[in-house]
Design an enzyme around this catalytic site. Structure first.
Site, short mmCIF file in Angstrom:
data_model
loop_
_atom_site.label_atom_id
_atom_site.label_comp_id
_atom_site.label_asym_id
_atom_site.label_seq_id
_atom_site.Cartn_x
_atom_site.Cartn_y
_atom_site.Cartn_z
N SER A 18 15.34 -74.45 23.40
CA SER A 18 15.77 -74.18 22.02
C SER A 18 15.11 -72.87 21.58
O SER A 18 14.28 -72.82 20.69
CB SER A 18 15.37 -75.33 21.10
OG SER A 18 13.97 -75.54 21.11
N HIS A 62 16.25 -81.07 24.29
CA HIS A 62 15.39 -81.46 25.42
C HIS A 62 15.81 -82.75 26.11
O HIS A 62 15.26 -83.12 27.13
CB HIS A 62 13.93 -81.63 24.94
CG HIS A 62 13.31 -80.35 24.49
ND1 HIS A 62 12.09 -80.30 23.86
CD2 HIS A 62 13.73 -79.07 24.58
CE1 HIS A 62 11.78 -79.05 23.59
NE2 HIS A 62 12.77 -78.29 24.00
N GLN A 114 14.10 -82.90 17.32
CA GLN A 114 13.74 -82.63 18.72
C GLN A 114 12.49 -83.36 19.19
O GLN A 114 12.45 -83.87 20.32
CB GLN A 114 13.57 -81.12 18.91
CG GLN A 114 13.32 -80.66 20.33
CD GLN A 114 13.22 -79.13 20.40
OE1 GLN A 114 14.22 -78.44 20.44
NE2 GLN A 114 12.01 -78.62 20.41
N GLU A 115 11.44 -83.40 18.36
CA GLU A 115 10.16 -83.95 18.84
C GLU A 115 9.44 -84.78 17.78
O GLU A 115 9.31 -84.34 16.64
CB GLU A 115 9.22 -82.81 19.25
CG GLU A 115 9.78 -81.94 20.36
CD GLU A 115 8.98 -80.65 20.58
OE1 GLU A 115 7.76 -80.64 20.31
OE2 GLU A 115 9.60 -79.66 21.00
N GLU A 127 9.96 -82.48 28.18
CA GLU A 127 8.51 -82.39 28.00
C GLU A 127 7.81 -83.72 28.24
O GLU A 127 6.63 -83.88 27.90
CB GLU A 127 8.20 -81.88 26.58
CG GLU A 127 8.73 -80.47 26.35
CD GLU A 127 8.48 -79.95 24.94
OE1 GLU A 127 7.91 -80.69 24.11
OE2 GLU A 127 8.84 -78.79 24.67
N ASP A 146 8.75 -81.84 15.28
CA ASP A 146 9.42 -80.55 15.44
C ASP A 146 10.92 -80.82 15.29
O ASP A 146 11.53 -81.41 16.18
CB ASP A 146 9.12 -79.91 16.80
CG ASP A 146 9.85 -78.58 16.97
OD1 ASP A 146 10.49 -78.12 16.00
OD2 ASP A 146 9.78 -77.99 18.07
N GLU A 190 7.35 -78.90 12.08
CA GLU A 190 7.69 -77.59 12.66
C GLU A 190 9.19 -77.36 12.52
O GLU A 190 9.97 -78.31 12.68
CB GLU A 190 7.27 -77.62 14.14
CG GLU A 190 7.58 -76.37 14.93
CD GLU A 190 7.22 -76.59 16.41
OE1 GLU A 190 6.28 -77.36 16.70
OE2 GLU A 190 7.90 -76.00 17.25
N ASP A 209 8.26 -71.89 14.08
CA ASP A 209 8.39 -71.57 15.51
C ASP A 209 9.53 -70.56 15.66
O ASP A 209 9.29 -69.35 15.72
CB ASP A 209 8.64 -72.86 16.30
CG ASP A 209 9.03 -72.65 17.76
OD1 ASP A 209 8.87 -71.52 18.26
OD2 ASP A 209 9.52 -73.60 18.40
N LYS A 237 3.72 -68.87 20.82
CA LYS A 237 4.20 -68.94 22.20
C LYS A 237 4.18 -67.52 22.75
O LYS A 237 5.04 -66.71 22.37
CB LYS A 237 5.62 -69.47 22.24
CG LYS A 237 5.79 -70.94 21.83
CD LYS A 237 7.27 -71.26 21.63
CE LYS A 237 7.56 -72.75 21.56
NZ LYS A 237 8.95 -73.00 21.10
N HIS A 273 3.08 -74.66 24.52
CA HIS A 273 3.86 -74.60 25.75
C HIS A 273 5.32 -74.33 25.41
O HIS A 273 5.69 -74.23 24.24
CB HIS A 273 3.73 -75.94 26.50
CG HIS A 273 4.37 -77.11 25.80
ND1 HIS A 273 4.52 -78.34 26.38
CD2 HIS A 273 4.88 -77.24 24.54
CE1 HIS A 273 5.11 -79.17 25.54
NE2 HIS A 273 5.34 -78.53 24.42
N ARG A 274 6.18 -74.26 26.45
CA ARG A 274 7.63 -74.28 26.28
C ARG A 274 8.16 -75.54 26.97
O ARG A 274 7.45 -76.18 27.73
CB ARG A 274 8.30 -73.05 26.92
CG ARG A 274 7.83 -71.69 26.46
CD ARG A 274 8.06 -71.40 25.01
NE ARG A 274 9.39 -71.59 24.49
CZ ARG A 274 10.15 -70.64 23.97
NH1 ARG A 274 9.73 -69.38 23.96
NH2 ARG A 274 11.34 -70.91 23.45
N SER A 275 9.43 -75.84 26.73
CA SER A 275 9.98 -77.05 27.37
C SER A 275 10.06 -76.89 28.89
O SER A 275 9.89 -77.85 29.64
CB SER A 275 11.33 -77.42 26.77
OG SER A 275 12.17 -76.31 26.73
N LYS A 285 -0.01 -77.46 21.27
CA LYS A 285 1.13 -78.35 21.51
C LYS A 285 1.50 -78.22 22.97
O LYS A 285 1.95 -77.16 23.41
CB LYS A 285 2.28 -77.91 20.60
CG LYS A 285 3.57 -78.66 20.83
CD LYS A 285 4.57 -78.39 19.74
CE LYS A 285 5.82 -77.78 20.32
NZ LYS A 285 7.02 -78.03 19.51
P1 PGA Z 1 11.57 -74.71 23.70
O1 PGA Z 1 11.20 -75.79 22.61
O2 PGA Z 1 10.40 -74.40 24.54
O3 PGA Z 1 12.67 -75.40 24.42
O4 PGA Z 1 12.07 -73.50 22.94
C1 PGA Z 1 9.92 -76.11 22.23
C2 PGA Z 1 9.85 -75.99 20.74
O5 PGA Z 1 10.89 -75.88 20.06
O6 PGA Z 1 8.75 -75.97 20.20
ZN ZN Z 2 9.71 -75.77 18.10
#
Ligand code: PGA
Ligand code: ZN
Length: 399
Positions: free
Chosen positions: A41, A146, A154-155, A197, A233, A274, A301, A326, A354-356, A377
């Protein structure tokens, strides 16, 4: 302290089975290796991930053009090397060499410099007074980009606020296990899946998911005796069609979204949200920050993409009160640190992330420790996630 002698670029696997880049830097007295992660994302304002021809072209450009520029340069000149990478690229957003190639090179240089001084990376970056370690944010349930068939949000993360990183990491892992148990109870006989993740995924509604994870956090709190909070998130850019936020059960305007999130935050005592609004919905961000910013961390983000310029805009407008960091969104360690410092100077909390799509590289654990980030995270379980968590436990022991 040692000129760079050789730089190697190679294509390696990431946790999704995609190709990414790993870089080795060899100097007179040191060696450094780093790899780049990748997002699913991704924000529109991130630097380009790869050269136009993808990972293979980035690796080729690295071998044919970047390596020769770095050979002979003192490995301690991190800022100059990062500027050199940007100049060599020349596009302003790493569209020629790829931001992932740039960030892996930049981090490998830092690792090599640390090694040449016989220091761990966090101590090289942060100095002798590193003391505050980031709190782990562990993704335990989710969907979005994800996972197939999961929640729109998403999270759903557990954030254990334990006295030590070690206890917090285990409390988050406990929440992950409890979420599995509760999902099995709720959906008997159904198969459960995991997202990119390592978070669980199930055909559960967005509010029911908040309820379930908040309950699991409460169980962890009772067991461990310290606070364990829910964090979200939303990754709302993925839901935004330019006019409204599209959920499986209907659309929400920006104002509806603000109400929805304010209500969730209050009901479930949420620590942080987030990307509650989309990356260019500045008005929505300002409205949400006015509404619940005094009691909830609102983390940008996709909104900020680790860019000092976008963060500066947010500070001016009063959008968000925290930033996700990131390094590969901005392409170099120097620019990442510039963003962290700008955030801290303006009272914005930082969460290194991190990233996914990940590798076992653990540089973010060191960066989070070095610069006193509020959070890290990096998932709750899974090899590429625990690489960072376990490194943080080791750093804690060293300190
Ligand atoms: P991404 O997602 O690493 O797939 O961009 C993680 C996030 O949105 O924080
Ligand atoms: Zn995010």
């Amino acid at each position: 302290m040692g000129a760079i002698q050789e730089v190697f670029f190679r294509r390696i696997l990431d946790s999704r089975g995609n190709a990414t880049v790993e870089v080795d830097v060899v100097a007179e007295d040191g060696f450094g290796r780093a790899a780049a992660p990748s997002g699913a994302s991704t924000g529109a304002h991130e630097v380009a991930a790869w050269a136009p021809g993808g990972v293979e072209e980035s690796v080729r450009v690295g071998r044919e053009q970047v390596a020769q520029e770095l050979v002979g340069v003192d490995v301690l000149l991190q800022r100059e090397i990062d500027d050199l990478l940007a100049d060599l690229d020349g596009t302003g957003n790493f569209a020629k060499i790829g931001g992932n190639l740039a960030v892996a090179t930049s981090l490998a240089v830092a690792r090599c410099a640390a090694h040449s001084l016989d220091l761990p990376l966090y101590a090289y970056l942060g100095g002798a007074f590193v003391s505050r370690l980031p709190r782990p944010f562990g993704n335990v349930l989710g969907g979005g980009a994800h996972a197939v068939g999961g929640t729109d949000i998403q999270e759903y993360m557990a954030v254990a606020l334990g006295p030590t990183v070690e206890e917090s990491v285990f409390a988050n892992a406990f929440v992950h296990k409890e979420v599995k148990r509760l999902l099995k109870e709720k959906y008997p006989g159904q198969s459960l899946g995991k997202g990119d993740e390592g978070a669980w995924t199930a055909p559960i509604g967005n509010v029911d998911a908040a309820e379930l994870v908040a309950h699991a956090c409460g169980l962890a709190q009772d067991k461990f005796g310290f606070e364990v909070r829910l964090a979200l998130d939303v990754a709302a850019t993925e839901l935004w069609d330019g006019k409204a936020y599209g959920y499986k059960d209907g659309k929400k305007t920006s104002a509806d979204q603000v109400e929805f999130l304010a209500d969730l935050a209050k009901r479930y005592h949420i620590l942080s949200i987030e990307d509650g609004l989309a990356e260019d919905d500045w008005d929505g961000w300002v409205a949400l920050t006015k509404r619940i910013g005094s009691s909830t961390l609102l983390v940008g983000d996709d909104l900020f993409t680790t860019s000092p310029e976008r963060l500066q805009k947010g500070i001016g407008l009063g959008a968000a009160n925290a930033i996700l960091v990131k390094p590969n969104q901005i392409g170099t360690l120097s620019r990442t640190v510039e963003t962290i410092q700008l955030a801290h100077d303006n009272g914005y909390k930082t969460v290194i992330s991190h990233r996914s799509g990940e590798t076992t590289d653990d540089a973010i654990a060191h960066i989070g420790a070095a610069f006193g980030c509020f959070g890290i995270k990096t998932g709750a379980v899974g090899g590429e996630r625990i690489a960072k968590l376990n490194e943080l436990i080791r750093i804690e022991e060293e300190l």
